[in-house]
Design a protein around this motif. Structure first.
Motif, mmCIF file in Angstrom:
data_model
loop_
_atom_site.group_PDB
_atom_site.id
_atom_site.type_symbol
_atom_site.label_atom_id
_atom_site.label_comp_id
_atom_site.label_asym_id
_atom_site.label_seq_id
_atom_site.Cartn_x
_atom_site.Cartn_y
_atom_site.Cartn_z
ATOM 1 N N PHE A 138 -22.289 -11.078 6.649
ATOM 2 C CA PHE A 138 -20.938 -10.553 6.844
ATOM 3 C C PHE A 138 -20.982 -9.020 6.853
ATOM 4 O O PHE A 138 -21.572 -8.398 5.972
ATOM 5 C CB PHE A 138 -20.019 -11.042 5.720
ATOM 6 N N GLY A 139 -20.339 -8.441 7.890
ATOM 7 C CA GLY A 139 -20.323 -6.982 7.956
ATOM 8 C C GLY A 139 -21.514 -6.416 8.691
ATOM 9 O O GLY A 139 -21.582 -5.215 8.925
ATOM 10 N N GLY A 140 -22.456 -7.247 9.068
ATOM 11 C CA GLY A 140 -23.633 -6.726 9.752
ATOM 12 C C GLY A 140 -23.495 -6.814 11.249
ATOM 13 O O GLY A 140 -22.409 -7.093 11.779
ATOM 14 N N THR A 141 -24.585 -6.530 11.945
ATOM 15 C CA THR A 141 -24.643 -6.664 13.396
ATOM 16 C C THR A 141 -25.996 -7.253 13.740
ATOM 17 O O THR A 141 -26.782 -7.553 12.862
ATOM 18 C CB THR A 141 -24.511 -5.299 14.100
ATOM 19 N N LYS A 142 -26.273 -7.356 15.024
ATOM 20 C CA LYS A 142 -27.577 -7.872 15.436
ATOM 21 C C LYS A 142 -28.700 -6.959 14.954
ATOM 22 O O LYS A 142 -29.835 -7.402 14.790
ATOM 23 C CB LYS A 142 -27.626 -8.008 16.963
ATOM 24 N N GLU A 143 -28.377 -5.683 14.696
ATOM 25 C CA GLU A 143 -29.400 -4.756 14.210
ATOM 26 C C GLU A 143 -29.855 -5.118 12.787
ATOM 27 O O GLU A 143 -30.968 -4.816 12.390
ATOM 28 C CB GLU A 143 -28.867 -3.321 14.195
ATOM 29 N N SER A 144 -28.921 -5.736 12.021
ATOM 30 C CA SER A 144 -29.225 -6.020 10.607
ATOM 31 C C SER A 144 -30.417 -6.946 10.460
ATOM 32 O O SER A 144 -31.095 -6.937 9.447
ATOM 33 C CB SER A 144 -28.030 -6.676 9.919
#
Lengths: 914, 289
Positions: free
Chosen positions: A82-88
């Motif tokens: 939650f709160g992340g993106t594909k970069e995470s």
């Protein structure tokens, strides 16, 4: 400092042609190693970004493909937190792609550059998006398919992504395996445990999703920061309206209404567990106050009920604890890879259903991190352990106050604050407010208890309002009284229908959060019942409750088999290295023994009674300088032989070889028939002084001689110490430190040292150097006396007079060759030549030639050197005078002088004394 | 008598008795000072703690690492005091002392000129090096034990015999703490083998004692500096100083021994290499000093 630099310069090898090449080679190798170490390694994967259409949104996606794939590969859907993106999830994606999977990562709707709003993993939105991704993967030519439109795929993710994996597997049978991590079973149970709203975590996520800028869960990252942000409602941010409303409702009252509960349940895997057919590896963290171990337990039981393979692993980390120690993350990586390899690639045996977990063992002094030990058991035991221990709690019923609006509140955990795992675990943040908590404590444990699971107890409470919100916590208290709240976990309970009087209260069962902990012997267990906790929403009205705890606390126990620590392998390597070194040493010893036995010990009979025979000695140094060309000479018993030559003639080099300090290039030396090589035992019969004295400056003269004799290891009586001291003639100075000695004193002490033990052959290099005339005279007598009793002396000197007066025999060397040798009386005796100073040189030459002398040479304006060839000197003088030539002077020449002068005349410069 | 292979009483294996070399070194001022300082240092540290005032306000929170916690705890008991003494000396003082004992031993004989007389006795070259090595190792070990022993003694007399504490791990009972302390000593002694090997090799290669000692310390520092450069990556694992801090693993519970094993392997391999070269070179070279 100059000393240091000079020392370093000498310590480092001098550069010459022989050394430049190896040195250059070593440098090249070192440079190559350095470059190789820092070289950029080519990636084992390739990536491509896509905008993939979701259910009704556009998803910002990236596909990772293994660089060296051979044909089609199975795929992994890797979801972020939650709160992340594909970069995470980039590093996880890269690692999976490196293992040969096509990995599709995407930014969930409502986050980062993806469009749409957050629906909390709703089956109608986020899960449908994931189904579109499956469609997309099935169409990719790189991805293996089970059937048309059905890719070979696993869903992997943590937290928000983990729930998505579960919900997707429940909704879409195309998923072949799932690895959900640190995720929930039922959001109602997670966010409103025991009926108490977990305000800190919920608020943290709501704020997070509202801003939708920074992801902290699932690795963080700055996704979405630079994205085109649509205009958003300030109250709800990118949350969907229904989700936003549910949060506002729940956060306001603390009690979710029907709509909210329905919404949360819809987003919960609990509803679809019976539909999940994909083999499931459930990974849950023990340091997680948001989704505790009980969530994974519920998931595991629900999925396994339908016969789907399920495996569970716990680790020391989670939403509070992070990724945990390396040993844990390595284990999880291994388990995940094993799971995917089997169920996607069909590689490896089916993973067993054994259960692995880790327990904090202590702290690392190196980085202040945690050290955990891994354990495994045959099967997943759930939260009740495989056994249990009952602990008796004592403590009377106690009144506790509920603070208005929960302030001041006790502290158990700090959601969202990235703190050190160690401080979370050591309970450093836990704090109870006086007056607001009751304490029930056990006696000190007699044996350690390995707790793994959810402890249970029974509790009675009374409240004037009929209701109470309580927080039950279990502390581990050490002998010093320092209490630890394991992982900051508390059990909140909302009780209703309570009597006002504790005596009428009936006990209720309380299940504490599952923990993994060893409670040591000597520690006590403390149960605290508190009225407030800053992580939860408590009733606003002040009230005073009374609580009592039944004496029995049940601790579930679990004893696992320790997982072998791969680090212990290094100890075996160490033992191996030591073994190899020892073997090498033994081999060296054996070889040297054998060589020692085989060495040439034969005595050359013809030289057996000769103190010294030097045969064809030659010494060329590494840099090409030839110090000794060829030298042969013999020293017989009773002789004092002088080695005479100018500086640089090769005298010292010869003596060095004689002492075994230098290896000759060619030639042999025999001492009493024994071949002399460096370290040959026969050297013990040779006493020497070469290149000046060498004494330990901090010892007195006497101590130096004693130290020297001790080093020989020979009996003290053999030293003839008093005789040697007498020869040194130092008087009371022998008790002074040698560093205070004059040059002459040192010289005398060195000669005394050479004579210690009365060696059969004495070798002295310039022995009279630094002595005054009376001492020189004394030394001559000493040396002559020494050469009696069958002993012999070899003296080197560059002074003609000294050799003449001291020695019985002489060997004259120049430029590394012998020029003359023989008895001194022979050499020094009259030579056939004379030196004449005459008034008329040409006339005198004529007269002399008529006399029949062998040769006439002019020397200087008036001088002549005449080889007489047997003609009497008186006859020469008479003839010259008779011819009217004035004779100023006639001096008989001596052979030694002839020899010496002829060589000195040729080249008086030494070629460098080496 | 004339055909005897050696003088009466001479046996190669009896030359250069170890005790003779021990006395030879013991009479030297630098040996006495180095050992004396090992005794003095704990007293200086004790005096600093006693008269240095509180000074406990410089705690920089969590950034101090294990070292600051050791300083904070040094006055909590004899074991911690000894641990602190070791920690402050491990990085440099012990390196210098070991480099002194090993680097000085052959080179100083060469610079005095006494080396050639020892070889002319003749002391077999390998035996000479062997005895020098054993005695230097003995003195180095003695220095280490003196430092720890004195620290332990004065620390216990002043601060009492209490468990070994640490801000980062649970307290270790005194008995086990003493074992851990000895383990730390053993590991430090092992890592110092690298310095010992290097200094001894330089001592054989040069006639300047100061050059051998200084050279070994300089190379040690160079290795420590290179170890700080992250860009060197895996190469750093091969540096002789890479595992010098692994002894801290003995302070945690349970002990972390992986790096200890790696460090011991590295140190032993390096020392064997350096000593091997030293023996190879010395038994073949022309002694020109």
């Amino acid at each position: 400092m100059p000393d240091l630099i000079a020392g370093l310069r000498r310590a480092l090898p001098r550069l010459n042609r022989r050394r430049v090449l190896p040195a250059a080679a070593v440098l090249v190798v070192l440079a190559a190693a350095a470059v190789w170490a820092v070289r950029p390694t080519p990636d084992a994967w390739t990536t491509e970004d896509f905008r993939i259409a979701g259910a009704d949104v556009e998803l910002d996606s990236r596909l990772y493909l293994p660089a060296d794939r051979d044909g089609k590969v199975p795929a992994v859907l890797l979801a972020h937190g939650f709160g992340g993106t594909k970069e995470s999830v980039r590093s996880d994606a890269e690692s999976l792609a490196g293992r040969g999977y096509a990995v599709l990562t995407w930014t969930a709707r409502g986050f980062g550059r993806s469009t749409g709003q957050i629906h909390l993993d709703s089956p109608d939105h986020e899960v449908k998006d994931a189904q579109r991704l499956l469609d997309w993967l099935a169409a990719r030519p790189e991805v293996t398919t089970d059937a048309t439109g059905d890719p070979k795929v696993a869903a992997v993710g943590g937290s928000y992504g983990g729930a998505l994996a579960l919900l997707l597997a429940g909704q879409d049978p195309r998923v072949d395996a799932i690895v959900p991590q640190i995720t929930w079973n039922d959001l109602n149970a997670s966010l409103v445990p025991g009926g108490v709203f977990k305000k800190a975590w919920a608020g943290y996520f709501f704020g997070n999703g509202g801003a939708s800028a920074l992801g902290l869960l699932g690795g963080g990252g700055a996704g979405g920061r630079g994205g085109e942000m649509p205009a958003v409602d300030p109250a709800c941010g990118r949350f969907a309206e229904d989700v936003c409303k549910a949060y506002l409702q729940m956060a306001t009252t603390g009690i979710p209404d029907e709509t909210t509960r329905a919404l949360l349940l819809k987003s919960s895997p609990a509803t679809v567990l019976d539909k999940i057919k994909a083999p499931t590896l459930l990974i849950q963290g023990a340091v997680d106050t948001l989704f505790p171990l009980s969530e994974a337990d519920a998931n595991a039981k629900g999925i396994a009920a339908t016969g789907t393979p399920v495996r569970v692993a716990w680790f020391t980390g989670g939403h509070d604890g992070g990724a945990g120690p390396t040993s844990d993350s390595d284990r999880l990586k291994y388990l995940t890879a094993q799971w995917l390899d089997h169920y996607l690639k069909g590689e490896g045996d089916a993973p067993g259903d054994d259960f692995t977990f880790s327990r904090v063992a202590g702290f690392s002094a190196l980085d202040r991190g945690l050290v955990t030990n891994g354990y495994s058991t045959g099967s997943y035991p759930g939260l009740t352990g495989t056994g249990s221990t009952e602990v008796t709690l004592t403590g009377a019923a106690q009144p506790i106050a509920n603070p208005p609006n929960g302030n001041p509140g006790a502290i158990s955990s700090m959601p969202g604050i990235t703190s050190r795992l160690s401080s979370v675990l050591s309970g450093g943040v836990a704090l109870d407010v006086p007056g607001q908590h009751a304490v029930f404590e056990s006696a000190a444990l007699t044996a350690p208890v390995e707790v793994a699971g959810a402890p249970t107890l029974r509790l009675r409470a009374a409240s004037p309002t009929g209701e109470a919100v309580l927080f039950v916590k279990l502390y581990d208290v050490d002998a010093n009284g320092s209490a630890t709240l394991s992982a900051g976990l508390v059990a909140p309970i909302r009780l209703t229908g309570l009597p006002a009087d504790i005596a009428q209260a009936s006990p209720v069962s309380v299940t504490l959060p599952a923990i993994v902990r060893q409670i040591e012997a000597g520690h006590t267990v403390r149960v605290t019942v508190a009225t407030s906790d800053q992580a939860f929403l408590t009733p606003a009205q002040p009230a005073t409750y009374t609580v009592a705890v039944e004496p029995v606390l049940t601790l579930p126990t679990l004893t696992g088999t320790p997982i072998a620590d791969p680090g212990s392998l290094w100890w075996f390597v160490l033992a191996g290295v030591l073994g190899v070194i020892l073997l090498g040493l033994v081999a060296l010893l054996v070889i040297s023994r054998i060589r020692h036995r085989r060495r040439d010990v034969a005595v050359v009979e013809e030289h057996a009674d000769t103190p010294l025979v030097v045969n064809g000695l030659r010494k060329a140094y590494g840099d090409g300088f030839v110090a000794v060309q060829e030298i042969d000479f013999t020293v017989q018993r009773g002789q004092v032989v002088g080695l005479l030559g100018p500086n640089g003639a090769g005298k010292t080099t010869t003596l060095r070889v004689l002492m075994g300090l230098t290896q000759p290039t060619a030639g042999e030396i025999f001492v009493f028939g024994h071949r002399l090589v460096p370290g040959a035992p026969i050297l013990s019969r040779v006493g020497s002084l070469v290149e000046g004295p060498g004494f330990l400056p901090h010892l007195t003269g006497e101590e130096n001689l004693r130290a020297y004799w001790q080093a020989t290891g020979r009996p003290w009586a053999d030293a003839r110490f008093e005789e040697a001291l007498e020869i040194a003639g130092l008087g009371s100075s022998v008790h002074r430190k040698t560093r205070k000695y004059s040059h002459g004193m040192r010289q005398r002490l060195a000669i005394a040292q050479a004579m210690l033990g009365l060696p059969d052959l004495l070798v002295l290099d310039e022995p009279t150097d630094g002595l005054d005339p009376p001492q020189i005279a004394e030394m001559r007598r000493v040396l002559q006396r020494y050469a009696t009793d069958g002993r012999a002396v070899l003296v080197s000197s560059h002074l003609l007079a000294e050799v003449e007066q001291t020695c019985t025999h002489a060997v004259v060397v120049n430029k590394g060759r012998i020029v003359a040798s023989g008895q001194v009386s022979d050499i020094v005796g009259d030579s056939p030549s004379v030196q004449l100073d005459v008034s008329d040189v040409p006339a005198a030459t004529r007269v002399l030639e008529e006399l029949g002398v062998r040769s006439v040479k002019t020397e200087g304006p008036n001088g002549l050197i005449v080889d007489m060839n047997g003609t009497a000197r008186s006859e020469v003088v008479a003839s010259l005078v008779g011819a009217g030539i004035g004779v100023d002077r006639l001096v008989p020449r001596r052979r030694l002088e002839d020899a010496f002068l002829s060589l000195v005349g040729d080249n008086s410069r030494g070629s460098g004394d080496r | 008598m004339s055909t005897l292979e050696a003088a009466s009483g001479y046996k190669p294996s009896r030359t250069m008795p170890i005790w003779a070399e021990v006395r030879r070194q013991a009479s030297r001022r630098r040996t006495q000072m180095a050992l004396g300082f090992m005794v003095l240092l704990p007293l200086i540290v004790l005096a600093a703690f006693e008269f240095g005032g509180g000074g406990g306000d410089d705690d920089d929170g969590n950034g101090g690492g294990a070292f600051s916690s050791m300083a904070d705890l040094a006055t909590s008991g004899g074991l911690n005091f000894a641990l602190f003494g070791l920690a402050v000396s491990a990085g440099f003082l012990l390196v210098v002392v070991v480099a002194l004992f090993f680097g000085d031993t052959v080179a100083s004989e060469a610079s005095w000129g006494s080396l050639r007389y020892l070889l002319a006795i003749p002391v077999p070259r390998a035996r000479l090096l062997g005895v020098k090595l054993i005695v230097a190792a003995g003195y180095s070990l003695l220095a280490l034990l003196l430092l720890v022993g004195t620290s332990l003694l004065v620390g216990t007399l002043r601060y009492g015999w209490s468990p070994m504490g640490s801000t980062i791990a649970a307290e270790i009972p005194p008995g086990e703490g003493l074992l851990r302390l000895l383990g730390i000593c053993a590991y430090l002694a092992t890592t110092l083998l690298v310095v010992a090997g290097l200094a001894f090799l330089l001592s054989v290669l040069t006639d300047a004692a100061l050059g051998a000692v200084g050279g070994a310390v300089l190379l040690w520092i160079l290795s420590s500096i290179l170890d700080q450069i992250d860009a060197l990556g895996g190469i750093r694992n091969g540096l002789p100083t890479h595992y010098t801090d692994a002894w801290m693993g003995l302070l945690s519970t349970p002990v972390q021994t992986e790096d200890l094993a790696k460090g011991a392997i590295s140190a032993i391999v390096y020392a064997t290499l350096f000593w091997g070269i030293a023996f190879f070179r010395f038994t073949r070279k022309d002694v020109t000093s």
